[in-house]
Design an enzyme around this catalytic site. Structure first.
Site, mmCIF file in Angstrom:
data_model
loop_
_atom_site.group_PDB
_atom_site.id
_atom_site.type_symbol
_atom_site.label_atom_id
_atom_site.label_comp_id
_atom_site.label_asym_id
_atom_site.label_seq_id
_atom_site.Cartn_x
_atom_site.Cartn_y
_atom_site.Cartn_z
ATOM 1 N N CYS A 96 0.805 -1.222 0.000
ATOM 2 C CA CYS A 96 0.000 0.000 0.000
ATOM 3 C C CYS A 96 0.842 1.279 0.000
ATOM 4 C CB CYS A 96 -0.964 -0.012 1.186
ATOM 5 S SG CYS A 96 -2.102 -1.410 1.125
ATOM 6 N N HIS A 142 -1.800 8.430 5.962
ATOM 7 C CA HIS A 142 -2.171 7.110 5.452
ATOM 8 C C HIS A 142 -3.548 6.745 5.986
ATOM 9 C CE1 HIS A 142 -1.506 3.268 3.623
ATOM 10 N NE2 HIS A 142 -1.493 2.601 4.762
ATOM 11 N N GLU A 184 0.355 5.620 13.562
ATOM 12 C CA GLU A 184 0.692 6.746 12.687
ATOM 13 C C GLU A 184 0.507 8.070 13.402
ATOM 14 O OE1 GLU A 184 -0.181 8.485 8.209
ATOM 15 O OE2 GLU A 184 -1.641 7.118 9.108
ATOM 16 N N LYS A 238 -9.146 8.815 2.910
ATOM 17 C CA LYS A 238 -9.711 7.473 2.781
ATOM 18 C C LYS A 238 -11.116 7.388 3.364
ATOM 19 C CE LYS A 238 -5.429 4.752 2.565
ATOM 20 N NZ LYS A 238 -4.395 5.791 2.718
ATOM 21 N N HIS A 292 -9.683 2.576 0.768
ATOM 22 C CA HIS A 292 -8.249 2.300 0.646
ATOM 23 C C HIS A 292 -7.955 1.727 -0.734
ATOM 24 C CE1 HIS A 292 -4.219 1.456 1.464
ATOM 25 N NE2 HIS A 292 -4.305 0.699 2.537
ATOM 26 N N PHE A 315 1.880 -3.633 3.862
ATOM 27 C CA PHE A 315 2.261 -4.938 4.373
ATOM 28 C C PHE A 315 3.740 -5.177 4.086
ATOM 29 C CE2 PHE A 315 -2.140 -7.228 4.124
ATOM 30 C CZ PHE A 315 -2.577 -6.465 5.194
#
Length: 412
Positions: free
Chosen positions: A168, A308, A319, A337, A342, A400
C-alpha cells in the site's frame, strides 16, 4: 521555507494531474467529492455472500466508452484506470507525446497486485473447460509490469519503464523513484503514480479472513472512519492517480502551469512483521525524517499532513503517535480514505494528487466520518474542510511487509 533552497535545489514540479477514483472519474469530480467529505462506500453485489459486502468502486466507469472496445477487452481494469488517468494528466501538463523525445520520458508506477480479477476469471475457465480454453491474454493482462508497459506504448515513452510494488506504499514509492530519475538527469519527463483493481471475490475474502476490513455492512457510508474511536477496519477501493513530473527549472522554462512541487521523499522498512506495523512506528518515523531531510524542510515548517489513515485500529494510532512525535501539534491532519476507501497500491499516488490540490487551492479536505475522534490521538484533525492555505505538506504511506514511504510537497 525558502523556495530557492528547499529540496536542496532539486525540487521537482508536478505539471499534470489525472484521477480515476471512487470519488469520480477525473480530477475535478474526485476533488469535489473529497473536499465535500462525501463517502463513496456502498454495498457491492460482487461480494454478495461474503462477510464483508461493501467497497468503494469507481462510479460509472465504462471502459468501452472511455478507451474503445479493443482496450476494454485486452486490458485488466488496473490498466484501464491508469490509461484514463494518464491521458488526463498528460493533457493537463500541456504536453503532446507526438512532440516529445520518447527516450527522455520515463514511466514509473506503483501497483500491489496487478490483475487478480483476470486471474480469477481465467482460473474458473481452466477448471470448467480445461487449459485449451484459457485466454492467451491471461499473462499480458494480469502481470503488474504491464501497467508501465501499456502506458509506455500508449505515449511512446521509451525511457525507463518500471512498476514498483511496496504494497500500500507503492504509489508513493513510485513518485519518489520518478523524482530521482529527474534529479539524476536520466529523464526530462516522468509519468508516475499508481493504479489498483483488487476488489475481487478472492482478494476480498483474504482480507476479510485477516480481520482487516470494516464490517459495517449495514452502514457503508459510515464504514471508513479514519482516526475515529469507532473505526473497525478499512473499506477496499479501486482506481488510479497519475502525475506528470518535470524538473522545476524545465517546467518554468517552458511556461508550464506548476500544480505543486515535490521537495523530498523517504522510504524505510519496519523489519518487524508481515502485516502489523511496528508498535512504535519506528519505520514510518524513519521514512518521514528521511523525506524532511531530503526536502531540506524542518518539522516545524510542515503545515498539513495527508495521512495514510486507513481506519484500522493499529495503523491510525501508531501513525498518529509518529506524526505527533516528529511534527508536534502544528499541522492540520486529514485522511481522504474516509471518502475514497483504501486504494492499496494506488493510495499514495491518489493522495499525492489530493495533497497537490490542497496546496494549490489552499483548502484542506476533511476526514469523513470523524464523529468521535479517538481520545488517544493528539493531533489537529480536520473534520470539516479547512481553508488554512498550507505551504508545505507531508503525505504518508505504509504497506504490508512494513514498507513505508513519505513525500514532502510544497506550494508552487
Amino acid at each position: 521555507m525558502n523556495p530557492a533552497t528547499a529540496g536542496g535545489g532539486n525540487a521537482v514540479a508536478i505539471t499534470g494531474l489525472g484521477l480515476v477514483t471512487p470519488a469520480g472519474i477525473g480530477v475535478e469530480r474526485s476533488w469535489e467529492r473529497v473536499h465535500a467529505g462525501l463517502p463513496a462506500a456502498d454495498t457491492d453485489p460482487v461480494l454478495a455472500g461474503h462477510p464483508v459486502r461493501i467497497s468503494c468502486r469507481v462510479p460509472g466507469f465504462d471502459a468501452e466508452e472511455l478507451l474503445g472496445g479493443r482496450a476494454a477487452r485486452r486490458f485488466d481494469p488496473f490498466v484501464q484506470f491508469a490509461v484514463v488517468a494518464a491521458r488526463e494528466a498528460v493533457a493537463d501538463a500541456g504536453l503532446d507525446p507526438l512532440d516529445w523525445d520518447g527516450a527522455r520520458v520515463g514511466v514509473v508506477l506503483g501497483c500491489a497486485d496487478g490483475g487478480p480479477g483476470t486471474v480469477e476469471t481465467q482460473h474458473d475457465v481452466l477448471r470448467g473447460g480445461g487449459p485449451d480454453r484459457v485466454s492467451a491474454l491471461l499473462l499480458p493482462m494480469q502481470l503488474p509490469n504491464m501497467l508501465a508497459g501499456q502506458l509506455s506504448i500508449e505515449f511512446g515513452a521509451t525511457g525507463p519503464s518500471l512498476v514498483v510494488a511496496t504494497a500500500c506504499a507503492s504509489g508513493s514509492t513510485a513518485l519518489g523513484a520518478a523524482a530521482d530519475l529527474l534529479r539524476l538527469g536520466r529523464c526530462d519527463v516522468v509519468l508516475t503514480g499508481g493504479s489498483e483493481a483488487m476488489v475481487t471475490p478472492l482478494v476480498m475474502a483474504g482480507f476479510a479472513r485477516m480481520g482487516a476490513m470494516s464490517r459495517r455492512n449495514d452502514d457503508p457510508k459510515g464504514a471508513s472512519r479514519p482516526f475515529d474511536a469507532g473505526r473497525d477496519g478499512f473499506v477496499a477501493g479501486e482506481g488510479a492517480g497519475l502525475l506528470v513530473l518535470e524538473r522545476e527549472r524545465d517546467a518554468r522554462a517552458r511556461g508550464a502551469r506548476i500544480r505543486s512541487l515535490i521537495l523530498g521523499h523517504g522510504q524505510s522498512a519496519d523489519a518487524h512483521h508481515v502485516t502489523a506495523p511496528d508498535p512504535r512506528g519506528r519505520g514510518l518515523e524513519q521514512a518521514i525524517r528521511a523525506a524532511l531531510t531530503d526536502a531540506a524542510v524542518g518539522p516545524d515548517e510542515v503545515d498539513h499532513v495527508n495521512a495514510h489513515g486507513t481506519s484500522t485500529q493499529a495503523n491510525d494510532l501508531v501513525e498518529a503517535q509518529v506524526l505527533r512525535r516528529v511534527l508536534g501539534p502544528r499541522p492540520v491532519v486529514t485522511s481522504t480514505k474516509g471518502v475514497t476507501g483504501h486504494l492499496f497500491g494506488a493510495a499514495g499516488a491518489v493522495e499525492a494528487v489530493f495533497t497537490a490540490l490542497t496546496l494549490e487551492q489552499g483548502l484542506i479536505p476533511p476526514t469523513a466520518n470523524l464523529a468521535n475522534p479517538d481520545p488517544r490521538i493528539d493531533l489537529d484533525l480536520a473534520s470539516v474542510a479547512t481553508p488554512s492555505g498550507p505551504r508545505v505538506a507531508l503525505s504518508t504511506s505504509a504497506g504490508f511487509g512494513g514498507q513505508n514511504a513519505a513525500l514532502v510537497l510544497a506550494k508552487a
